[in-house]
Design an enzyme around this catalytic site. Sequence first.
Site, short mmCIF file in Angstrom:
data_model
loop_
_atom_site.label_atom_id
_atom_site.label_comp_id
_atom_site.label_asym_id
_atom_site.label_seq_id
_atom_site.Cartn_x
_atom_site.Cartn_y
_atom_site.Cartn_z
N CYS A 66 -3.71 28.11 8.37
CA CYS A 66 -4.05 29.54 8.30
C CYS A 66 -3.60 30.26 9.58
O CYS A 66 -4.16 30.04 10.65
CB CYS A 66 -5.56 29.70 8.10
SG CYS A 66 -6.08 31.42 8.01
N ASP A 143 0.12 10.70 10.10
CA ASP A 143 0.89 10.24 11.26
C ASP A 143 0.09 9.34 12.20
O ASP A 143 0.67 8.69 13.06
CB ASP A 143 1.39 11.45 12.07
CG ASP A 143 2.43 12.26 11.31
OD1 ASP A 143 3.10 11.67 10.44
OD2 ASP A 143 2.56 13.46 11.57
N ASN A 509 -13.35 -12.93 1.78
CA ASN A 509 -13.89 -12.44 3.06
C ASN A 509 -15.27 -13.04 3.34
O ASN A 509 -16.21 -12.34 3.71
CB ASN A 509 -13.97 -10.91 3.08
CG ASN A 509 -14.13 -10.35 4.49
OD1 ASN A 509 -13.62 -10.92 5.45
ND2 ASN A 509 -14.86 -9.26 4.61
N ASN A 510 -15.36 -14.35 3.19
CA ASN A 510 -16.64 -15.03 3.33
C ASN A 510 -16.68 -15.99 4.51
O ASN A 510 -17.50 -16.90 4.55
CB ASN A 510 -16.96 -15.80 2.05
CG ASN A 510 -15.97 -16.93 1.78
OD1 ASN A 510 -14.79 -16.83 2.15
ND2 ASN A 510 -16.42 -17.99 1.14
N ARG A 633 -17.11 -1.34 -22.39
CA ARG A 633 -15.99 -2.28 -22.39
C ARG A 633 -16.16 -3.18 -21.17
O ARG A 633 -16.72 -2.78 -20.16
CB ARG A 633 -14.65 -1.55 -22.32
CG ARG A 633 -14.34 -0.67 -23.52
CD ARG A 633 -14.05 -1.50 -24.76
NE ARG A 633 -13.62 -0.66 -25.87
CZ ARG A 633 -14.44 -0.05 -26.72
NH1 ARG A 633 -15.75 -0.18 -26.56
NH2 ARG A 633 -13.97 0.68 -27.72
#
EC number: 2.7.1.11
Length: 762
Positions: A66, A143, A509-510, A633
């Site tokens: 802006c 970035d 990740n144990n 499902r």
Amino acid sequence: MAQPDSKKIFFENLSGAGKAIAVLTSGGDAQGMNAAVRAVVRMGIYVGAKVYFIHEGGTVIGSARCKEFRTHEGRLKAALNLVQHGITNLCVIGGDGSLTGANLFREEWSGLLTELVEQGAIEEESVQKYSALHIVGMVGSIDNDFCGTDMTIGTDSALHRIIEVVDAIMTTAQSHQRTFVLEVMGRHCGYLALVSALACGADWVLIPEMPPEDGWEDKMCQKLFATRSRGTRLNIIIVAEGAIDRHGKPITSSLVKDLVVKNLGFDTRVTILGHVQRGGTPSAFDRILASRMGVEAVLALLETTANTPACVVSLSGNQSVRLPLMECVQMTQAVQKAMDEKRFEDAVKLRGRSFQNNLRTYKLLAHRKPESDLPVSNFNVAVLNVGAPAAGMNAAVRSAVRVGISQGHKMFAVSDGFEGFSKGQIKEVKWSDVGGWTGQGGSLLGTKRTLPAKYVEKIAEQMKKHNINALLVVGGFEALLSLLELQTARGRYDEFCVPMVMVPATVSNNVPGSDLSIGADTALNAITSTCDRIKQSASGTKRRVFIIETMGGYCGYLASVGGLASGADAVYIYEEPFDIRDLQANVEHLTEKMKTSIQRGLVLRNENSNDNYTTDFIYQLYSEEGKGVFDCRKNVLGHMQQGGAPSPFDRNFGTKISAKAMQWITNKLQETFRQGRVFANTEDTCCLLGMRRRALVFQPVVQLKDETDFVHRIPKEQWWLKLRPLMKILAKYKTSYDVSDYGILEHVVGSRPKELDAAVAM
């Protein structure tokens, strides 16, 4: 297993009643901003605050630069808008320009209100009522150019876009023996170029913070020629759009192409990625980061006083912290000043430890020293994989081999874990043998779950035969068990009295002693992208709930963090016991949501969360209880969570943590070499290298015994359990949120522990 008791401070004490919070996104868009907006809104509403969007402020609410806000008149108009809505709390998501502007707005606030009174736009009492403007920033920038945080929102997703292109280009480049020059974003910051080069094993990288020395053109061409001479069929050069030489002259992708064609005659192509890097769906890392930062931002706003400086919430290692906004901005501006003044070494240091480590590691792995320049150590180091395959294992092995060679060691690769070790499946590996391994999934060495105790005598014979002086083991829980067995065997076999270190690599990740493991991020991305597609499959249809089963053994990390990233409504795990009443409450909660707002629901279940409440049982329960409101499902994700190319995070985490492990081995070899031999039998010579909150730490494996639940193969305490209430809050549940780790305002200088010289967050 319930979460262990600890001193907790719950945010029920921080009421947002009567407060108004506005959230805006400003500047360039970045993937993950929407997740941050969602977290701010839902957390704000949860604590009783009134939450506003500021539109046009990529994102669901629009993001813009802006020009009017840069003027005094524009900020005066903005102040009037906020007062009219009773807003005195701003959450700003953007880059350093946006955050600097927000802080200026805050500093001018009282003067702006006085001016509005003088103009008759507001009443005098409004000045007292809205006397202070509170600002908390979150950095959204692909970035990663903002000092004070290891990662900004959007960076990881941008790296995904880059690596997807690089992987695709590698296929065609190999077919035609081509050189590709890739230009990536980064007008003032070379992070994307540097980390993508590290992630794909690029031959050369050009970044603005560290321009190449004069004569770089010939050195680059010599490197490319040498690589081709060793049989490599492709070359990759990555150029940041802001790359310059030592004299400030731009180095463009077309310039690099012309150099290669002119000097070498190689078939060379240029690919400019452009705004592809800003697009696409956010990665799992960015979704989780944005969600954590969004909640932290709301907590920070609730705790502000009139004297609290504007702060920015950031990431340090694996921990969220708050830093004074202007300290971060000033540090970021100092980087650019150093670059303008050609103080490039200072610019790299000001970028932070993570950037320095990335650059140092890239140079170490990409540029091979002549044999005559290498130190001679006379040590032999073996590297092997143990346990189930995990994406990123190959990057770790490549890093270990090349760092070891650069330090003068002979490196040996062991195939098929300890079973292969016992059979003598051991061979010396050279620098070029591991070329191209970084982006390969699975385990190229081969890996098995077999523990060494079964073959301990034969392994000792092979250790003696090949004169192995140190071991680096890349693997999961089996790797930990293996090192414990080998340490015990030291009493019977001197061959095991050598430095040994393991690097955690498992999708579950144990592994005790580490917050993160190589492979887990790739698995999370597989879960998240699959859940996205599954939910999208019901778009435009009737209301539907999906029951998804994830891997992890008894560890609920994948289910919980995957649920947070994909916006799950409920997640069932072993660590948090549940019964039929909990299931019924979840169904009723989801039914109410379905009636009023959402069209699709998502429920995740860890594979070993409960012996009786199976995936089929939960599916049938939800199907029955949801009749007339939604249908169900189910989907078992299975081994797709272990497959695929490693994510940028896992490539770089594997590369850097393995490099650090090899440096530790070199130090231990020098410390324990006495009277012509290596003899290491102390606890601190058999370690696990893991990420602990904000530091990479070497921990003797024997000391990890007390932290381990060996029956269920999980740590007794797991940091990510604190994220589960966050997931529930974002799913509109009433719960308590532990904020005992939050609320500390640190400073940019000195905010990083010394051990964090290999920042996990790339």
